[in-house]
Scaffold this motif. Structure first.
Motif, PDB file in Angstrom:
ATOM      1  N   LYS A  48      38.317  -7.114  60.127  1.00 17.87           N
ATOM      2  CA  LYS A  48      37.362  -6.885  59.032  1.00 17.87           C
ATOM      3  C   LYS A  48      35.939  -6.745  59.567  1.00 17.87           C
ATOM      4  O   LYS A  48      35.165  -5.918  59.085  1.00 17.87           O
ATOM      5  N   ILE A  49      35.603  -7.580  60.552  1.00 15.16           N
ATOM      6  CA  ILE A  49      34.271  -7.479  61.155  1.00 15.16           C
ATOM      7  C   ILE A  49      34.108  -6.130  61.846  1.00 15.16           C
ATOM      8  O   ILE A  49      33.044  -5.496  61.767  1.00 15.16           O
ATOM      9  N   ARG A  50      35.167  -5.670  62.519  1.00 16.25           N
ATOM     10  CA  ARG A  50      35.107  -4.389  63.221  1.00 16.25           C
ATOM     11  C   ARG A  50      34.910  -3.226  62.234  1.00 16.25           C
ATOM     12  O   ARG A  50      34.206  -2.258  62.533  1.00 16.25           O
ATOM     13  N   ASP A  51      35.522  -3.320  61.061  1.00 16.80           N
ATOM     14  CA  ASP A  51      35.432  -2.251  60.067  1.00 16.80           C
ATOM     15  C   ASP A  51      34.225  -2.397  59.148  1.00 16.80           C
ATOM     16  O   ASP A  51      33.983  -1.528  58.310  1.00 16.80           O
ATOM     17  N   ILE A  87      32.122  -9.367  53.732  1.00 18.64           N
ATOM     18  CA  ILE A  87      33.482  -9.799  54.051  1.00 18.64           C
ATOM     19  C   ILE A  87      33.753 -11.118  53.333  1.00 18.64           C
ATOM     20  O   ILE A  87      33.085 -12.122  53.587  1.00 18.64           O
ATOM     21  N   LYS A  88      34.713 -11.109  52.446  1.00 19.51           N
ATOM     22  CA  LYS A  88      35.014 -12.298  51.661  1.00 19.51           C
ATOM     23  C   LYS A  88      35.826 -13.291  52.483  1.00 19.51           C
ATOM     24  O   LYS A  88      36.750 -12.918  53.211  1.00 19.51           O
ATOM     25  N   ALA A  89      35.474 -14.580  52.353  1.00 25.49           N
ATOM     26  CA  ALA A  89      36.184 -15.636  53.085  1.00 25.49           C
ATOM     27  C   ALA A  89      37.561 -15.855  52.477  1.00 25.49           C
ATOM     28  O   ALA A  89      37.716 -15.896  51.250  1.00 25.49           O
ATOM     29  N   GLU A  90      38.567 -15.970  53.326  1.00 26.14           N
ATOM     30  CA  GLU A  90      39.925 -16.245  52.879  1.00 26.14           C
ATOM     31  C   GLU A  90      40.376 -17.605  53.394  1.00 26.14           C
ATOM     32  O   GLU A  90      40.050 -18.001  54.508  1.00 26.14           O
ATOM     33  N   ASP A 135      38.862 -21.413  58.811  1.00 26.62           N
ATOM     34  CA  ASP A 135      38.183 -21.489  57.510  1.00 26.62           C
ATOM     35  C   ASP A 135      36.671 -21.496  57.688  1.00 26.62           C
ATOM     36  O   ASP A 135      35.938 -20.808  56.965  1.00 26.62           O
ATOM     37  N   GLU A 136      36.203 -22.271  58.662  1.00 33.85           N
ATOM     38  CA  GLU A 136      34.766 -22.321  58.927  1.00 33.85           C
ATOM     39  C   GLU A 136      34.256 -20.967  59.410  1.00 33.85           C
ATOM     40  O   GLU A 136      33.163 -20.520  59.019  1.00 33.85           O
ATOM     41  N   ASP A 144      31.465 -14.695  55.864  1.00 32.05           N
ATOM     42  CA  ASP A 144      31.145 -14.369  54.474  1.00 32.05           C
ATOM     43  C   ASP A 144      29.650 -14.528  54.209  1.00 32.05           C
ATOM     44  O   ASP A 144      28.989 -13.637  53.657  1.00 32.05           O
ATOM     45  N   GLU A 145      29.091 -15.660  54.633  1.00 34.61           N
ATOM     46  CA  GLU A 145      27.668 -15.918  54.402  1.00 34.61           C
ATOM     47  C   GLU A 145      26.789 -14.920  55.158  1.00 34.61           C
ATOM     48  O   GLU A 145      25.812 -14.389  54.606  1.00 34.61           O
ATOM     49  N   MET A 146      27.139 -14.652  56.412  1.00 33.86           N
ATOM     50  CA  MET A 146      26.314 -13.757  57.213  1.00 33.86           C
ATOM     51  C   MET A 146      26.360 -12.317  56.698  1.00 33.86           C
ATOM     52  O   MET A 146      25.335 -11.640  56.637  1.00 33.86           O
ATOM     53  N   THR A 147      27.560 -11.839  56.340  1.00 35.48           N
ATOM     54  CA  THR A 147      27.654 -10.459  55.857  1.00 35.48           C
ATOM     55  C   THR A 147      27.014 -10.306  54.482  1.00 35.48           C
ATOM     56  O   THR A 147      26.415  -9.260  54.186  1.00 35.48           O
ATOM     57  N   THR A 148      27.133 -11.333  53.650  1.00 35.21           N
ATOM     58  CA  THR A 148      26.461 -11.284  52.345  1.00 35.21           C
ATOM     59  C   THR A 148      24.948 -11.194  52.525  1.00 35.21           C
ATOM     60  O   THR A 148      24.271 -10.398  51.859  1.00 35.21           O
ATOM     61  N   LYS A 149      24.432 -12.013  53.448  1.00 38.50           N
ATOM     62  CA  LYS A 149      22.988 -11.984  53.723  1.00 38.50           C
ATOM     63  C   LYS A 149      22.584 -10.646  54.343  1.00 38.50           C
ATOM     64  O   LYS A 149      21.530 -10.082  54.013  1.00 38.50           O
ATOM     65  N   ALA A 150      23.430 -10.130  55.256  1.00 45.88           N
ATOM     66  CA  ALA A 150      23.115  -8.857  55.909  1.00 45.88           C
ATOM     67  C   ALA A 150      23.080  -7.717  54.894  1.00 45.88           C
ATOM     68  O   ALA A 150      22.187  -6.859  54.942  1.00 45.88           O
TER      69      ALA A 150
END
Length: 432
Positions: free
Chosen positions: A174-177, A186-189, A197-198, A204-210
């Motif tokens: 997911k990070i690559r795409d 990217i939603k946390a699963e 999980d961490e 999730d937090e970093m991509t949301t902020k980005a």
């Protein structure tokens, strides 16, 4: 190297070291245990011989005889003169092995005894198990353990790689795409592993902020570019009106300088906006671009400018050269290269263009560089600081080349004063 494979190698290396140390320790423990048992057995043998002497057993020598007997039985009985202090001595010794025909490690137990008012020296030695046998047994055992460890480690590695690391691989994919211009974090699963999980929550937090920062920056850049162009256009219009009035020569020069500064500022705003879009991968939909036709059309467009500068153009173009990239970026790439060759040329100079399925080469005559060639493709770096160039043309070219999986190189020949820029299509999978 994969994490699992690296872990297995480290695990096996540690296992080999531990087993080697364990093998050495095992050898000495086993040997010490066997030697201890031998000492007790030979002590019993000496006690039995002492008992037989005490009971009157004749071993075939008188009180003055000092010849040792029974050596073929690993036994020495020697009568001594005078009184002795009774004691037992246990040592290691080397003795000849008749079957192996070599010296072997043996345990030797010797005793000084007073029996029936006579002094005796009784000594016996031997080995139940040879050192080689102990080493062989230990090595075989350790090899079996190591083999089972290897099989177990490979099994665990396969299990870990196939199942335990599956959430990690999915997150990595997911990070690559992930692309900012798609504006989807990217939603946390939820997984069964706390560390994963961490990791997912962090991603999730970093991509949301980005995504949020990207959106804010994009809106700011677009608004700033739009709002900047309006006052620049107004100022440009006012200056044009001013030129139509009666101005003194000195005042007219001031107006022309102001117009040149406004044009430069407008071009700078457009170039920075373009760079931002390229770096944010907003031109991601690539397709087959016919570079041959692109160059021909561009040369026709710039024909007047080329003639005005008194330049000679030689174009050696292979037919129908296709390159996979965004058509807008392809046009910007070639236009910047051609404009750079025209702008940094000399009077009665030339431009040589060569294109085939492998590369594009554009060469022009010009003055020697006054900066490091490695800085040529950086922002606001200009070969000649006295020109009106804003120093972003080749920087834009570099960004386009990187995004399109191409390679760019620059060279300068002092003898011909020739600057050459080459773009290789080798990494562009769909170039033809």
């Amino acid at each position: 190297m994969k994490l699992v494979n690296k872990f297995l190698l480290i695990y096996l290396l540690v296992t080999i070291i531990v087993l080697s140390a364990g093998g050495i320790i095992s050898y000495y423990l086993i040997k010490d245990e066997i030697d201890t048992e031998l000492r007790w057995r030979y002590m019993d043998r000496i006690d039995r011989i002492g008992y037989l002497i005490e009971e009157g057993r004749d071993f075939g020598f008188d009180s003055t005889q000092t010849i040792e007997k029974f050596q073929d039985r690993n036994l020495i009985i020697r009568e001594l003169e005078g009184q002795v202090n009774e004691r037992v001595i246990a040592t290691d010794t080397m003795a000849w092995h008749p079957h192996l025909r070599r010296m072997e490690h043996n345990v030797k137990v010797s005793a000084y005894r007073q029996i029936n008012d006579r002094s005796y020296y009784i000594s016996t030695w031997g080995a139940i198990v040879e050192s080689d046998d102990i080493i062989e047994a230990v090595v075989k055992t350790l090899l079996w353990i190591l083999g089972l460890q290897v099989v177990g480690a490979l099994g665990v590695g396969f299990l870990v790689s196939g199942r335990l690391f599956k959430p990690f691989r999915e997150t990595l994919e997911k990070i690559r795409d992930f692309k900012l211009n798609q504006r989807e974090p990217i939603k946390a699963e939820k997984t069964s592993v706390k560390e994963f999980d961490e990791l997912n929550r962090f991603v999730d937090e970093m991509t949301t902020k980005a995504v949020k920062d990207y959106q804010n920056l994009k809106e700011f850049a677009e608004n700033a570019s739009h709002e900047l162009q309006t006052p620049l256009s107004i100022a440009q219009g006012k200056l044009e009106l001013l030129t139509e009035t009666e101005l003194k020569p000195e005042q007219f020069q001031y107006v022309e300088s102001a117009q040149a500064a406004i044009r430069k500022l407008s071009k700078l705003s457009e170039s920075l906006g373009l760079l931002t879009k390229i770096e944010n991968h907003e031109f991601s939909n690539s397709q087959q671009v016919n570079f041959t036709n692109l160059i021909k059309d561009s040369l026709s467009t710039f024909d007047e400018l080329i003639t005005l500068n008194g330049l000679r153009v030689e174009a050696n173009l292979q037919d129908d050269v296709q390159v996979q990239m965004h058509p807008v970026l392809a046009d910007i790439l070639w236009t910047n290269l051609l404009q750079n060759a025209i702008k940094h040329n000399v009077a009665e100079g030339y431009i040589d263009i060569s294109l085939d399925s492998e590369k594009l080469v554009i060469a022009n005559k010009g003055k020697a560089l006054k900066i490091d060639p490695n800085d040529l493709f950086k922002r606001f770096k200009k070969a000649d600081q006295s020109t009106s160039s804003i120093g972003l043309g080749l920087s834009i070219v570099r960004r386009i080349v990187n995004q399109s999986d191409l390679e760019i190189s620059y060279s300068y020949e002092e003898s011909d004063r020739q600057h050459t820029v080459q773009i290789d299509f080798a990494n562009n999978a769909h170039s033809e």
